[in-house]
Design a protein around this motif. Structure first.
Motif, PDB file in Angstrom:
ATOM      1  N   TYR A 132     -26.451  68.763   0.162  1.00 47.94           N
ATOM      2  CA  TYR A 132     -25.172  68.945   0.852  1.00 47.94           C
ATOM      3  C   TYR A 132     -24.077  68.175   0.128  1.00 47.94           C
ATOM      4  N   VAL A 135     -23.060  69.731  -3.537  1.00 44.71           N
ATOM      5  CA  VAL A 135     -22.228  70.940  -3.600  1.00 44.71           C
ATOM      6  C   VAL A 135     -20.744  70.610  -3.738  1.00 44.71           C
ATOM      7  N   GLY A 151     -19.625  73.407   0.620  1.00 39.48           N
ATOM      8  CA  GLY A 151     -20.391  72.253   1.081  1.00 39.48           C
ATOM      9  C   GLY A 151     -20.487  72.225   2.590  1.00 39.48           C
ATOM     10  N   ALA A 228     -20.608  76.254  -5.292  1.00 39.44           N
ATOM     11  CA  ALA A 228     -21.198  75.099  -5.962  1.00 39.44           C
ATOM     12  C   ALA A 228     -21.062  75.272  -7.464  1.00 39.44           C
TER      13      ALA A 228
END
Lengths: 470, 512
Positions: A132, A135, A151, A228
């Motif tokens: 998490y 990203v 994210g 990402a």
């Protein structure tokens, strides 16, 4: 010795932490991360045959888990090699990026060994939370705020999936009075056809459906893949899938074969994933997004192996996911290398690649044809064995639908091949590739071909691995 | 395994299959274009010469699979590497090995870019094509059948004409989606046959009629698209027109035969009852293809397209011959497969030679060549005559046998000669479109473009075309040696087919 790979990773994390306090140069930290990954890989190789349990039986080290650890370490190593200098990540936080990457790998390694619900939960969260954070660490660049959006989306969907899983776990605990998988399997086998048990198991599976990106927990895929950075996506698209399949196999073995409802649930998810993934991929222009949707459909294929509820099926599912990781690595290698300044790669950016970087074009083509399931590459062999397994159980309709999906998928894979191989573009410069890239490209191509043409050895290994489960 | 005569000596079939692949690997080592061409020519010629061994050692009086080889491949799924040759496949293998060197010769100056890749594609194609005809394990067959798509796709997509992208994708999608259901069928057969993929084991089993019908449909989709039968032919003109000469030749001469070969090898022995039930539809589709191909060819102004549509018609004759299910028909069909390979292959080579000179495939741009290219015209004339089955040429023998078979066509309701009558206009149409093309290319009219700068064939091109002409007359005047090779296998195939019908009919009568 039993815990050596994990300890190595922990050590690696600490080293990176210390380095993150200073301001090391990008090249230096990269070499450090690469060597740490290499050491981890060696550590996993060293421990591949170790067996035993740790932490009051909640942590099981067997060939199944060790095999997955080797693959996880190997895939991480490969991703790190072709990530290069992390063009897509802000320079001052690169040490932290590596730190989170190693933490996530640690979580995944712990995950494949966990045989207790709480251990599973903790490892899963460790691996997820690190990602998490990875990203949104992307450079803003052309993307604006997309990386943050990705994210957040990843986090929110992840939390929902985790919530579902925890809810399921509470059911399981309520039904069986234990959090240990061994005990649960024993007790559940007497109530497998009870609605509560089915719901509990399906909810627990949801957590891993999320990781593997199966319908109906796939919503994060396109945006996260696109938002990402290329390196992060390469990681998300390959390494966690290994662990997810490992855990899916572990949990599915809890269910007794004649759990009819379970089969139907998995079947619906498989078919929905295949159609959703393939049909959506048809219209994508961003390569990562396209690979994301194709990943959803491949996840559906993996389920074909799981819903047979027999050892061969699990072994084939393992074989398939390993093959999938290598094919995907081949594609992402090209994506990461072709990308300029860490920007996203659209299909048009691949124009004339055969002239700009012949080896990359070949690697991409082999990877895509393998994903499409054209013999004699690994994708075909995997799909073929999955279909054989499913038809042995008599699921003719399922097999037919899956086969039709391969035909749909061909179109979008071909459209990339067409762009890379059959167009010329003088305006685009050549792509710079390092020496490592050559070795890596050749090895990936060889692996994809060899696993496809002489798969017996690999099947034997995966069968042995699965046998340790039962 | 009693249908398979194991080859204990030199593994000639495997050598034929893998020699081109080894050549392809060898090509990876060099970047020099001239060396690439020479190596490829050498390898393909060597394969052609070695394949003569097959004729010498082939036992014509046996319907067994000969030169058999059997190795274990994937134990867990009982998949083996089993290969062998019988009367049905031997001619097709020989045709493949003989045509390949001339394809390479024809590409000598035609292909100018990325020669190394081109040659590698051609060599991989050869491996896959020989393998498909020799495979006796269904998975091996399927793997090679599909693997062939990649090099063929590349051949069209990289070295093709202006609409190569469209044509190559259409080719790939059509062929692949056709064979997807074949895969499901294969796996079903595997589960129905004690988990064995060995093809002869699957033949002459008592599957239920429903199962057979589904299987037949799966087979039919895969093979009819490959043949291609009307109305699945639309990929063919596109692919033929855009492909480079060698690609068109490989496609027309060899790839199309895989469809008809598939019908003979799989549809007839594995689904005999369904074949009988669905035969009328296939036959009328064949007739439709013959007539449709003829009329469409008549209207073409693009020479490659004209020949492509003529292929639809010719292949209609082949499927007609197969599904009348008597010896004349089936033998004629196999012979006609070879004939079509020779004649149409040669015609594509001819058009390629014109294209190299005028850079156009348009009939208008190629009119009035007779004065300046006498040698070329001689070849073209003979091949055109052969194409519409002029007596004395190879296609006459094939078409004659097929029509004879069609006139003898027996149904449960008695003789049905109308089928053959319906096919006759196709033969007339063939003469019409071929002669029309020939007339234009040789003489043209008063508005011919200036062709005086065009040079006649050089030695390499003459060498390329001569063997084709040789076979046109050999098969046309003395087809017996070729028919001898296939006779025993065809007789056995049909005997078993009719015997199987009889037993099922008897069984049904008992049940009633």
């Amino acid at each position: 010795m039993l815990f050596l790979p994990e300890l190595t990773l922990l050590g690696a994390g600490l080293t990176l932490f210390i380095f993150s306090l200073g301001k090391p140069s990008s090249g230096k930290i990269r070499n450090l991360a690469l060597s740490l990954a290499a050491v981890t890989f060696l550590a996993t190789m060293l421990c591949i045959y170790s067996e035993g349990t740790l932490f009051y039986n909640s942590y099981k080290v067997d060939f199944f888990s060790q095999f997955f650890k080797v693959l996880i370490a190997l895939a991480t190593f490969i991703v790190l090699i072709f990530s290069g200098k992390l063009d897509g990540i802000k320079e001052d936080i690169q040490p932290e990026y590596y730190l989170f990457l190693f933490m996530s790998v640690l979580g995944l390694m712990m995950l494949v060994s966990s045989v207790e619900l709480l251990a599973i939960f903790i490892s899963l969260e460790l691996s997820s939370f690190a990602v998490y954070l990875m990203v949104p660490m992307r450079k803003a660049g052309k993307m604006g705020g997309a990386q943050v959006e990705a994210g957040i989306k990843y986090l929110l969907y992840g939390v929902v999936a985790t919530g579902l899983m925890l809810y399921g776990m509470s059911y399981i605990y309520g039904l069986t009075g234990s959090t240990h998988l061994g005990v649960i399997a024993d007790k559940l086998s007497r109530m497998y056809n009870q609605p509560a048990a089915v719901i509990a198991v399906v909810l627990v599976l949801a957590g891993f459906f999320y990781k593997l990106a199966l319908v109906p927990l796939h919503f994060w895929v396109p945006d996260v893949y696109e938002g990402a950075s290329n390196e992060t996506t390469s990681f998300i698209a390959t390494v966690p899938k290994l662990a997810a399949v490992a855990l899916l196999i572990r949990i599915v073995t809890l269910v007794t074969p004649d759990g009819n409802v379970m089969t139907k649930v998995l079947m619906v998810c498989a078919i929905a994933s295949m159609f959703y993934g393939n049909l959506s991929a048809l219209v994508q222009t961003d390569v990562k997004r396209l690979l994301g949707f194709s990943g959803i459909s491949h996840a559906g294929f993996v389920l074909l192996g799981l819903l047979t509820f027999d050892l061969t099926g699990y072994a084939t599912a393992m074989y398939y996911i390993v093959g999938y990781v290598f094919m995907n690595l081949a594609c992402f290698l090209v994506v990461c290398t072709v990308a300029q300044n860490g920007n996203n790669v659209s299909i048009d950016d691949l124009t004339g690649l055969h002239k700009r970087a012949p080896l990359l074009a070949l690697t991409l083509t082999v990877g895509l044809f393998a994903l499409a399931g054209i013999p004699p590459l690994v994708g075909f062999t995997g799909k073929f064995m999955l279909l054989v397994g499913a038809l042995k159980q008599g699921y003719l309709l399922l097999v037919t639908l899956a086969a039709i999906n391969t035909a749909i998928a061909i179109y979008y894979y071909l459209s990339i091949v067409r762009i890379t191989f059959c167009t010329d573009d003088a305006d685009r410069g050549s792509v710079i590739t390092g020496r490592f890239h050559y070795i890596l490209c050749f090895s990936l191509i060889l692996i994809i071909i060899i696993m496809g043409t002489i798969p017996q050895k690999f099947i034997d290994i995966t069968t042995t691995a699965v046998q340790t489960l039962v | 395994m009693d249908q398979l005569l194991l080859n204990t000596g030199f593994p000639i079939l495997s050598v034929l299959i893998f020699l081109p692949l080894a050549g392809a690997v060898l090509l990876l080592l060099t970047k020099n274009d001239a060396i690439c061409k020479n190596i490829t020519l050498l390898v393909t010629s060597l394969v052609a010469i070695l394949s003569i061994w097959l004729i010498c050692g082939f036992d014509k009086s046996s319907a067994q699979f000969q030169f058999g080889e059997h190795y274990s491949w994937i134990n867990s799924f009982n998949i083996n590497y089993t290969i062998g040759v019988d009367g049905i496949s031997i001619l097709l293998i020989l045709m493949t090995t003989f045509i390949m060197p001339f394809c390479i010769l024809a590409s000598w100056s035609y292909i100018k870019t990325r020669i190394q890749t081109f040659m590698i594609c051609m060599l991989i194609m050869e491996t896959a094509m020989i393998g498909v005809f020799a495979a006796l394990d269904f998975v091996l067959f399927y793997v090679l059948w599909e693997a062939m798509l990649i090099p063929m796709y590349m051949l069209i997509a990289i070295w093709g004409g202006p609409r190569k992208i469209y044509a190559s994708i259409k080719f790939f999608l059509y062929t692949l989606s056709g064979s997807i259901l074949l895969l499901v069928g294969i796996i079903w057969l595997y589960t129905a046959n004690n988990y064995s993929f060995y093809i002869p084991d699957m033949m002459w089993q008592d599957y239920s009629l429903t199962a057979q019908t589904y299987l037949f449909i799966a087979f039919f989709l895969a093979f009819a698209i490959k043949v291609p039968m009307f109305p699945f032919h639309t990929w063919l003109p596109a692919a033929h027109v855009e492909a480079p000469t060698a690609g068109s030749v490989v496609l027309a001469s060899i790839l199309l035969k895989m469809g008809t070969y598939g019908f003979l090898r799989f549809a007839l022995p594995i689904t005999p009852e369904a074949t009988v039930v669905l035969m009328p539809y296939v036959l009328w589709l064949s007739i439709a293809g013959i007539i449709y191909g003829g009329f469409t060819a008549l209207a073409q102004s693009d020479m490659k397209k004209l020949i492509a549509y003529s292929s639809v018609g010719h292949m209609g004759f082949v499927t007609l011959g197969i599904f009348v299910l008597n010896i004349e028909g089936v033998e004629g069909a196999i012979l006609q497969m070879v004939n079509h390979g020779i004649t149409t292959g040669a015609l594509f080579l001819c058009v390629g030679m014109i294209y190299e000179r005028t850079h156009s495939r348009e009939l208008k741009a190629a009119t009035g060549l007779g004065k300046y290219m006498p040698i070329f015209i001689t070849f073209l004339a003979f091949f055109s005559l052969s194409s519409f089955g002029f007596p004395g040429t190879n296609s006459f023998v094939g078409e004659f046998m097929i029509l004879a078979g069609a006139f003898e066509f027996d149904t449960s309701l008695g003789r049905f000669p109308y089928l053959a009558l319906a096919a006759i206009p196709g033969a007339v149409l063939a003469a019409a479109y071929m002669l029309r093309m020939l007339q234009k290319v040789i003489w043209g009219g008063t508005d011919n473009p200036d062709q005086s700068w065009i040079s006649d064939l050089n030695l390499r091109e003459i060498v390329t075309l001569s063997p084709f002409l040789f076979f046109v007359f050999w098969i046309g005047l003395g087809p017996q040696p070729f028919l001898d090779l296939i006779h025993t296998s065809v007789v056995q195939l049909l005997d078993q087919f009719h015997a199987h019908q009889a037993t099922t009919v008897a069984a049904n009568m008992l049940l009633n």
